[in-house]
Scaffold this active site. Sequence first.
Site, PDB file in Angstrom:
ATOM      1  N   ARG A   1      -0.149  12.712  10.066  1.00 47.29           N
ATOM      2  CA  ARG A   1       0.966  13.623  10.404  1.00 47.29           C
ATOM      3  C   ARG A   1       1.224  14.544   9.634  1.00 47.29           C
ATOM      4  O   ARG A   1       1.016  14.412   8.445  1.00 47.29           O
ATOM      5  CB  ARG A   1       2.153  12.397  10.311  1.00 47.29           C
ATOM      6  CG  ARG A   1       2.308  11.231  11.253  1.00 47.29           C
ATOM      7  CD  ARG A   1       3.246  10.448  11.201  1.00 47.29           C
ATOM      8  NE  ARG A   1       3.175   9.457  12.184  1.00 47.29           N
ATOM      9  CZ  ARG A   1       3.560   8.303  12.234  1.00 47.29           C
ATOM     10  NH1 ARG A   1       4.031   7.767  11.238  1.00 47.29           N
ATOM     11  NH2 ARG A   1       3.402   7.377  13.371  1.00 47.29           N
TER      12      ARG A   1
ATOM     13  N   SER B   1       6.919   7.224  13.058  1.00 48.09           N
ATOM     14  CA  SER B   1       6.867   5.904  12.424  1.00 48.09           C
ATOM     15  C   SER B   1       7.775   4.932  12.999  1.00 48.09           C
ATOM     16  O   SER B   1       8.412   5.111  13.594  1.00 48.09           O
ATOM     17  CB  SER B   1       7.146   5.871  10.738  1.00 48.09           C
ATOM     18  OG  SER B   1       8.515   5.593  10.627  1.00 48.09           O
TER      19      SER B   1
ATOM     20  N   ASP C   1       0.814  -1.198   0.010  1.00 46.20           N
ATOM     21  CA  ASP C   1       0.152  -0.119  -0.059  1.00 46.20           C
ATOM     22  C   ASP C   1       0.892   1.409   0.173  1.00 46.20           C
ATOM     23  O   ASP C   1       0.328   2.453  -0.337  1.00 46.20           O
ATOM     24  CB  ASP C   1      -1.054  -0.003   1.249  1.00 46.20           C
ATOM     25  CG  ASP C   1      -0.267  -0.107   2.533  1.00 46.20           C
ATOM     26  OD1 ASP C   1       0.886  -0.422   2.505  1.00 46.20           O
ATOM     27  OD2 ASP C   1      -0.905  -0.159   3.572  1.00 46.20           O
ATOM     28  N   HIS C   2       1.977   1.169   0.369  1.00 47.55           N
ATOM     29  CA  HIS C   2       2.831   2.390   0.456  1.00 47.55           C
ATOM     30  C   HIS C   2       3.698   2.766  -0.624  1.00 47.55           C
ATOM     31  O   HIS C   2       3.494   3.812  -1.242  1.00 47.55           O
ATOM     32  CB  HIS C   2       4.184   2.092   1.375  1.00 47.55           C
ATOM     33  CG  HIS C   2       3.498   2.418   2.969  1.00 47.55           C
ATOM     34  ND1 HIS C   2       2.487   1.614   3.327  1.00 47.55           N
ATOM     35  CD2 HIS C   2       3.909   3.439   3.783  1.00 47.55           C
ATOM     36  CE1 HIS C   2       2.237   1.970   4.855  1.00 47.55           C
ATOM     37  NE2 HIS C   2       3.230   2.965   5.291  1.00 47.55           N
TER      38      HIS C   2
ATOM     39  N   ASP D   1       4.068  -1.092  11.176  1.00 42.99           N
ATOM     40  CA  ASP D   1       3.615   0.264  10.880  1.00 42.99           C
ATOM     41  C   ASP D   1       3.052   0.784  12.183  1.00 42.99           C
ATOM     42  O   ASP D   1       2.357   0.031  12.921  1.00 42.99           O
ATOM     43  CB  ASP D   1       2.878   0.122   9.746  1.00 42.99           C
ATOM     44  CG  ASP D   1       2.476   1.450   9.415  1.00 42.99           C
ATOM     45  OD1 ASP D   1       2.834   1.752   8.244  1.00 42.99           O
ATOM     46  OD2 ASP D   1       1.602   2.106   9.904  1.00 42.99           O
TER      47      ASP D   1
ATOM     48  N   ARG E   1       9.440   2.807  11.209  1.00 38.39           N
ATOM     49  CA  ARG E   1      10.414   2.637  10.096  1.00 38.39           C
ATOM     50  C   ARG E   1      11.868   2.128  10.728  1.00 38.39           C
ATOM     51  O   ARG E   1      12.506   3.042  11.386  1.00 38.39           O
ATOM     52  CB  ARG E   1      10.616   3.437   9.053  1.00 38.39           C
ATOM     53  CG  ARG E   1      11.029   4.836   9.411  1.00 38.39           C
ATOM     54  CD  ARG E   1      10.823   5.995   8.149  1.00 38.39           C
ATOM     55  NE  ARG E   1       9.617   6.038   8.187  1.00 38.39           N
ATOM     56  CZ  ARG E   1       9.089   7.328   7.767  1.00 38.39           C
ATOM     57  NH1 ARG E   1      10.209   8.174   7.503  1.00 38.39           N
ATOM     58  NH2 ARG E   1       7.813   7.577   7.543  1.00 38.39           N
TER      59      ARG E   1
HETATM   60  C1  MIC Z   1       4.173   6.560   8.131  1.00 38.47           C
HETATM   61  O1  MIC Z   1       3.181   6.697   8.340  1.00 38.47           O
HETATM   62  O2  MIC Z   1       4.973   7.297   8.592  1.00 38.47           O
HETATM   63  C2  MIC Z   1       4.685   5.109   7.664  1.00 38.47           C
HETATM   64  C3  MIC Z   1       5.072   5.364   6.316  1.00 38.47           C
HETATM   65  O3  MIC Z   1       3.296   4.186   7.344  1.00 38.47           O
HETATM   66  C4  MIC Z   1       5.501   4.403   8.528  1.00 38.47           C
HETATM   67  C5  MIC Z   1       6.056   3.170   8.181  1.00 38.47           C
HETATM   68  C6  MIC Z   1       7.219   3.215   7.182  1.00 38.47           C
HETATM   69  O4  MIC Z   1       8.120   4.221   7.230  1.00 38.47           O
HETATM   70  O5  MIC Z   1       7.130   2.292   6.142  1.00 38.47           O
HETATM   71  C7  MIC Z   1       4.892   4.111  10.002  1.00 38.47           C
HETATM   72  O6  MIC Z   1       3.880   4.819  10.494  1.00 38.47           O
HETATM   73  O7  MIC Z   1       5.294   3.321  10.839  1.00 38.47           O
HETATM   74 FE1  SF4 Z   2      -0.061   4.988   5.085  1.00 43.48          FE
HETATM   75 FE2  SF4 Z   2       1.311   5.457   7.350  1.00 43.48          FE
HETATM   76 FE3  SF4 Z   2      -0.176   7.253   5.985  1.00 43.48          FE
HETATM   77 FE4  SF4 Z   2      -1.300   5.393   7.175  1.00 43.48          FE
HETATM   78  S1  SF4 Z   2      -0.035   7.176   7.949  1.00 43.48           S
HETATM   79  S2  SF4 Z   2      -1.893   6.203   5.040  1.00 43.48           S
HETATM   80  S3  SF4 Z   2       0.272   3.642   6.831  1.00 43.48           S
HETATM   81  S4  SF4 Z   2       1.794   6.284   5.251  1.00 43.48           S
END
Ligand code: MIC
Ligand code: SF4
Length: 644
Positions: free
Chosen positions: A379, A537, A64-65, A119, A539
Amino acid sequence: MAQNIVDKILASHLKEGEFIKGREIGIRVDQTLTQDATGTMAYLQFEAMGLKEIKTDLSVSYVDHNTVQVGFENSDDHKYLQTVAARYGVVYSRPGNGICHQVHLERFGKPGTTLLGSDSHTPTGGGIGQVAIGAGGLDVAVAMGGGLFYTAAPKVYLVKMSGELGPWATAKDVVLKMLELLTTKGNVGVMLEYGGPGVKTLSVPQRATIANMGAEMGVTCSVFPSDNVTKRFMKAQGREADWTELKADRGAKYDRVIGLNLSAVEPMAACPHSPGSVKPVSELEGGPVDQVCIGSCTNSSYRDMFTVAEIMKGRKVAASVSLGIAPGSRQVLQMMARKGALANLLDSGARILESACGFCIGNHFSPKSGGVSLRTSNRNFEARSGTADAQVYLVSPEVAAVAAVTGKFTDPRKAGIPYPAVKEPGAFLVDDSMFIKPSAELKGTEVFRGPNIGEPPKNDRMPERLGGTVMIHVGDKITTDHIMPAGARLKYRSNVPKYAQYVFENVDPTFHKRCLENKAAGGHNVIVAGESYGQGSSREHAAMCPMYLGVKAVVAKSFERIHAANLINFGIAPLTFKSPADYDGIKAGDKLTCPDWRAAVAEGRPVLLKNERTGASIECVCALSGRQRAILTAGGLLNHTTGK
Ligand code: MIC
Ligand code: SF4
């Protein structure tokens, strides 16, 4: 003894340790989820640990990313993920099927169970009564192989809801109110439980919106009861058999009780650049708006999308605004297509985006320079949208849609638009054809590894003595988006040497080069930071790539939970200043040394760092469990499990 909901779920999953607040416990994980941006590394590490099959009740791999697919990298990752899932027994959710948290809630979430996801918004599952926790990919890989998940026995706060939301007041506003109360820092080790008579007025997707943004408060998870509302939702998803009731016992105890009157909630916005900078929308009235983005795992359910479509019906997107809409799942999109909501949106001039993370992670749809973007996501960290000087506000779908029509910040209660009271459907459209479920036949699948798929990076054992150079000295609330940018760089997630070039890219682009030079000269690299280092996140690249660059320690005033765990998993010591004032005495370029570095960490003693420039002795705390000390001294979890 009377138990609250969190106690009940944790007690029934407790496998190691004692339930003493703050002490480490090991719990059994029933379900896991991964997404593609963290998933490739999670499965590569699963393979590197020599694990042979999935031992959970259910593990799902979502894509999905990274669905933009500029160049071959993303597609190579997708193929790797599909084949590795087939081989080891993981359900694969194909690109286009939707955002992991939304889809998991719809199709798999089960009250009373534990879910671990790579995630940080995995806690969305709390909306359906799961203890759902975000973690680094390596922790999820261990759980997939049947290993326990370790976390501190939490403090549990009850959020006691009363009243009922009025027109134009939404679940998003509730959670923004919670952010105003609890802020984005200082809630490490807390799990939130929602209760009180107001809860039954909220649908499961509304509860999920609230649980989703617990991540922004830094709580480990947020859990709702499982009641008749939950039962109706699960029945409408054709999953009534998965429903069980879940409620706190009468007289259950909590560490803190927070009252929240839903009737008093009004439309809110989180202002740039923190989800915690919350204001009522009425105070922003009339401000210009350039872009509106509706979707993300926070606000992209059936009701969110149909409400937006009703607002846009017969109206046009203002000429000064670009409106993008990303329905959270294929289920939602299919229902929009069948029931006319999609036609209303197209007629209004909205741009329909893929059911994926997309704009939320800055993967596309970046605003113009200095542009004001209203987003329904969770965010708004600086530069996350892909435009360094954009001003991103987080709002409800209702506020976003009204602003798309008026072209400015508008209190929706005063816009003269009748409130569209959209109801949850009695039956959702269920079509699971975009999941590839494991089978005996698929077990023989050969794993595809394109040129973008690297090896998980290796680390040496922890050095005996620390000879560190402070490579960067940063302030409070440094997020993982600061440390390891996503957006346009996301496609390098499976290629650590390449991705490591972008560590702190937007803070100090020389960081990676200086680190590699010092590492090549035999030196160690150190990061010095303020409060709440590693917010945001899950990550693990924000630890894995610094490890690759030779970072051995982060010395900070405080850390966020998931990031601290990731640092340990990758052999980087998270040290906290005993006296936060010592932070001011350190400058970038200073040499910090410790002759008995490994022994101090291994024995759980305070670590004394000497600043060679000033001669000051800096006492640091490295409060870790025995398990964590063993991982750290081995140079990380991979070394620890493979006995290297
Ligand atoms: C995000 O919302 O920052 C992400 C991208 O979903 C991350 C995960 C990632 O960096 O792959 C998260 O929230 O953990
Ligand atoms: Fe995707 Fe992270 Fe954004 Fe949720 S917060 S939509 S998991 S990138």
